[in-house]
Design a protein around this motif. Structure first.
Motif, PDB file in Angstrom:
ATOM      1  N   ARG A 195       0.641  -5.655   2.621  1.00 55.14           N
ATOM      2  CA  ARG A 195       0.913  -6.134   1.645  1.00 55.14           C
ATOM      3  C   ARG A 195      -0.509  -6.250   0.765  1.00 55.14           C
ATOM      4  O   ARG A 195      -1.582  -6.501   1.205  1.00 55.14           O
ATOM      5  CB  ARG A 195       1.164  -7.831   1.614  1.00 55.14           C
ATOM      6  CG  ARG A 195       1.148  -8.645   0.534  1.00 55.14           C
ATOM      7  CD  ARG A 195       1.445 -10.181   0.816  1.00 55.14           C
ATOM      8  NE  ARG A 195       1.113 -10.939  -0.257  1.00 55.14           N
ATOM      9  CZ  ARG A 195       0.732 -12.425   0.179  1.00 55.14           C
ATOM     10  NH1 ARG A 195       1.019 -12.813   1.158  1.00 55.14           N
ATOM     11  NH2 ARG A 195       0.425 -12.979  -1.007  1.00 55.14           N
ATOM     12  N   ILE A 196      -0.674  -6.063  -0.500  1.00 56.54           N
ATOM     13  CA  ILE A 196      -2.017  -6.337  -1.406  1.00 56.54           C
ATOM     14  C   ILE A 196      -1.989  -7.644  -1.956  1.00 56.54           C
ATOM     15  O   ILE A 196      -0.967  -7.997  -2.545  1.00 56.54           O
ATOM     16  CB  ILE A 196      -1.808  -5.142  -2.514  1.00 56.54           C
ATOM     17  CG1 ILE A 196      -1.945  -3.757  -1.742  1.00 56.54           C
ATOM     18  CG2 ILE A 196      -3.144  -5.386  -3.394  1.00 56.54           C
ATOM     19  CD1 ILE A 196      -1.534  -2.551  -2.836  1.00 56.54           C
ATOM     20  N   GLU A 197      -2.723  -8.403  -1.476  1.00 53.48           N
ATOM     21  CA  GLU A 197      -2.852  -9.778  -1.937  1.00 53.48           C
ATOM     22  C   GLU A 197      -3.496  -9.867  -3.599  1.00 53.48           C
ATOM     23  O   GLU A 197      -3.146 -10.890  -3.867  1.00 53.48           O
ATOM     24  CB  GLU A 197      -3.429 -10.867  -0.850  1.00 53.48           C
ATOM     25  CG  GLU A 197      -2.747 -10.983   0.416  1.00 53.48           C
ATOM     26  CD  GLU A 197      -3.127 -11.804   1.196  1.00 53.48           C
ATOM     27  OE1 GLU A 197      -4.166 -12.607   0.683  1.00 53.48           O
ATOM     28  OE2 GLU A 197      -2.862 -11.752   2.377  1.00 53.48           O
ATOM     29  N   HIS A 198      -4.324  -9.129  -3.740  1.00 54.02           N
ATOM     30  CA  HIS A 198      -5.630  -9.421  -4.990  1.00 54.02           C
ATOM     31  C   HIS A 198      -5.855  -8.003  -5.556  1.00 54.02           C
ATOM     32  O   HIS A 198      -6.115  -7.090  -4.747  1.00 54.02           O
ATOM     33  CB  HIS A 198      -6.513 -10.241  -4.329  1.00 54.02           C
ATOM     34  CG  HIS A 198      -7.537 -10.665  -5.372  1.00 54.02           C
ATOM     35  ND1 HIS A 198      -7.545 -11.815  -6.134  1.00 54.02           N
ATOM     36  CD2 HIS A 198      -8.574  -9.776  -6.024  1.00 54.02           C
ATOM     37  CE1 HIS A 198      -8.478 -11.979  -7.144  1.00 54.02           C
ATOM     38  NE2 HIS A 198      -9.289 -10.850  -6.991  1.00 54.02           N
ATOM     39  N   VAL A 207       3.108  -2.059 -11.958  1.00 53.56           N
ATOM     40  CA  VAL A 207       1.688  -2.076 -12.053  1.00 53.56           C
ATOM     41  C   VAL A 207       1.226  -1.576 -13.377  1.00 53.56           C
ATOM     42  O   VAL A 207       0.219  -2.172 -13.907  1.00 53.56           O
ATOM     43  CB  VAL A 207       1.135  -0.981 -11.035  1.00 53.56           C
ATOM     44  CG1 VAL A 207      -0.161  -0.612 -11.238  1.00 53.56           C
ATOM     45  CG2 VAL A 207       1.270  -1.382  -9.656  1.00 53.56           C
ATOM     46  N   SER A 208       1.989  -0.875 -13.884  1.00 60.02           N
ATOM     47  CA  SER A 208       1.373  -0.322 -15.465  1.00 60.02           C
ATOM     48  C   SER A 208       1.547  -1.815 -16.305  1.00 60.02           C
ATOM     49  O   SER A 208       0.762  -1.981 -17.078  1.00 60.02           O
ATOM     50  CB  SER A 208       2.360   0.534 -15.923  1.00 60.02           C
ATOM     51  OG  SER A 208       2.215   0.933 -17.451  1.00 60.02           O
ATOM     52  N   ALA A 209       2.753  -2.536 -16.005  1.00 62.05           N
ATOM     53  CA  ALA A 209       2.968  -3.612 -16.997  1.00 62.05           C
ATOM     54  C   ALA A 209       1.665  -4.698 -16.833  1.00 62.05           C
ATOM     55  O   ALA A 209       1.208  -5.285 -17.632  1.00 62.05           O
ATOM     56  CB  ALA A 209       4.090  -4.237 -16.900  1.00 62.05           C
ATOM     57  N   THR A 233       0.783  -1.069  -0.171  1.00 62.80           N
ATOM     58  CA  THR A 233       0.091  -0.025  -0.120  1.00 62.80           C
ATOM     59  C   THR A 233       0.822   1.288   0.010  1.00 62.80           C
ATOM     60  O   THR A 233       0.446   2.196  -0.289  1.00 62.80           O
ATOM     61  CB  THR A 233      -0.901   0.015   1.317  1.00 62.80           C
ATOM     62  OG1 THR A 233      -0.083  -0.167   2.261  1.00 62.80           O
ATOM     63  CG2 THR A 233      -2.025  -0.952   1.302  1.00 62.80           C
ATOM     64  N   LYS A 234       2.126   1.174   0.372  1.00 63.83           N
ATOM     65  CA  LYS A 234       3.143   2.397   0.417  1.00 63.83           C
ATOM     66  C   LYS A 234       4.465   1.480   0.267  1.00 63.83           C
ATOM     67  O   LYS A 234       4.537   0.229   0.290  1.00 63.83           O
ATOM     68  CB  LYS A 234       3.115   3.151   1.373  1.00 63.83           C
ATOM     69  CG  LYS A 234       3.059   2.502   2.899  1.00 63.83           C
ATOM     70  CD  LYS A 234       3.359   3.498   4.025  1.00 63.83           C
ATOM     71  CE  LYS A 234       1.730   4.065   4.181  1.00 63.83           C
ATOM     72  NZ  LYS A 234       1.697   4.910   5.515  1.00 63.83           N
ATOM     73  N   GLU A 271       0.173   4.004  -2.285  1.00 63.64           N
ATOM     74  CA  GLU A 271       1.247   5.068  -2.858  1.00 63.64           C
ATOM     75  C   GLU A 271       2.328   4.057  -3.650  1.00 63.64           C
ATOM     76  O   GLU A 271       3.040   3.100  -2.986  1.00 63.64           O
ATOM     77  CB  GLU A 271       2.029   5.487  -1.561  1.00 63.64           C
ATOM     78  CG  GLU A 271       1.084   6.395  -0.637  1.00 63.64           C
ATOM     79  CD  GLU A 271       1.728   6.732   0.468  1.00 63.64           C
ATOM     80  OE1 GLU A 271       3.006   6.883   0.618  1.00 63.64           O
ATOM     81  OE2 GLU A 271       1.181   7.091   1.554  1.00 63.64           O
ATOM     82  N   ILE A 272       2.464   4.179  -4.763  1.00 64.34           N
ATOM     83  CA  ILE A 272       3.221   3.467  -5.766  1.00 64.34           C
ATOM     84  C   ILE A 272       4.607   4.229  -6.011  1.00 64.34           C
ATOM     85  O   ILE A 272       4.597   5.263  -6.593  1.00 64.34           O
ATOM     86  CB  ILE A 272       2.475   3.275  -7.001  1.00 64.34           C
ATOM     87  CG1 ILE A 272       1.167   2.196  -6.671  1.00 64.34           C
ATOM     88  CG2 ILE A 272       3.531   2.531  -7.890  1.00 64.34           C
ATOM     89  CD1 ILE A 272       0.370   2.079  -7.852  1.00 64.34           C
TER      90      ILE A 272
END
Length: 272
Positions: free
Chosen positions: A190-193, A222-224, A180-181, A204-205
């Motif tokens: 952590r973002i799991e899904h 993320v873009s890819a 998330t940051k 925040e990337i």
């Protein structure tokens, strides 16, 4: 078969795995062998595997007596020329343990944006896979211009996945998942899904890597991931050290859902 969840990964038909410079160069050069172990296991299951590997410049730097990544284009190109040869040799040396032959494929983003070279690349990749060769793709840094700083090959990997109709894109780095940051900051989770089309509002990337030898960061991944997901491939972002778990379908990394499968009026899958 496009996996709709992690547990279906072992049943994928065609996958693209991308590894970053920091994961397989310098002190981390030893990660090539376990990476190859995981790719060979998938290959043995009958999965067609393509590896998109950064690292030519980082691998060539010590041989040019450079202590840090060069900033001028000509020296980057020189380092890439030296390093690409060594990088593929290291992969083949490790693949020899499994009797797998690697094929080198050097591309630029322009090759995949123009019809004739795109068609040539697709035909060559399809034939390599049919011959049970493991293509190792890298950006053609020796002749690239602005593309040489192009997302540490994350976008290139997504375009390759789209080009060959891959079921799955696995983006590897030195971070185990999307957070998330930036994960070194307090409160990062952590973002799991990530559902298809999720805007990741509030996340925040980071835009750059932290190692100094690569050029990618969470933003490029993320873009890819969105490019590949839109093309119908599932995407998993995780650490290079977890690649065996990732390809075995275990609960690691961040999972990006692929676009929903489109169907014709009679219920059959729509053709691209």
């Amino acid at each position: 078969m496009t996996p709709r969840r992690r547990t279906e990964i072992p049943h994928a038909t065609r996958i693209v795995v991308k590894v970053g410079s920091s994961s397989i160069s310098g002190d981390n050069a030893g990660q090539i062998a376990p990476l190859v172990d995981a790719l060979a296991a998938a290959h043995e299951r009958g999965i067609e595997v393509v590896l998109v590997s950064s690292g030519a410049i980082a691998t060539g730097m010590p041989y040019l007596k450079l202590d840090e990544r060069p900033t001028d284009l000509a020296t980057q190109q020189a380092a890439a020329s030296v390093g690409q040869n060594l990088l593929v040799f290291r992969y083949q040396d490790s693949l020899d343990r499994y009797g797998i032959v690697a094929g080198q494929v050097l591309l630029t983003a322009g090759d995949l944006e123009n019809p004739t070279p795109r068609s040539n690349a697709q035909r060559a990749m399809d034939r390599l896979l049919a011959l049970k060769i493991l293509p190792i793709v890298n950006e053609n840094d020796t002749v690239a211009t602005h593309e040489i700083r192009f997302g540490d090959n994350d976008r290139l990997a997504a375009l390759v996945a789209e080009l060959i109709g891959a079921d799955l894109l696995v983006l590897l780095s030195d971070v185990d998942a999307l957070y998330t940051k930036p994960p070194h900051l307090d409160g990062a989770k952590r973002i799991e899904h990530v559902p298809f089309g999720d805007a990741l509002t509030g996340v925040e990337i980071g835009s750059v890597g932290r190692t100094g030898v690569g050029t990618g960061g969470a933003e490029t991944k993320v873009s890819a991931a969105r490019i590949a997901a839109e093309a119908g491939a599932a995407v998993l972002i995780t650490a290079t050290s977890l690649v065996a778990d990732a390809l075995a379908g275990r609960e690691v990394g961040t999972w990006f859902e692929p676009a929903p499968e489109r169907h014709t009026a009679d219920g059959e899958p729509a053709l691209a």
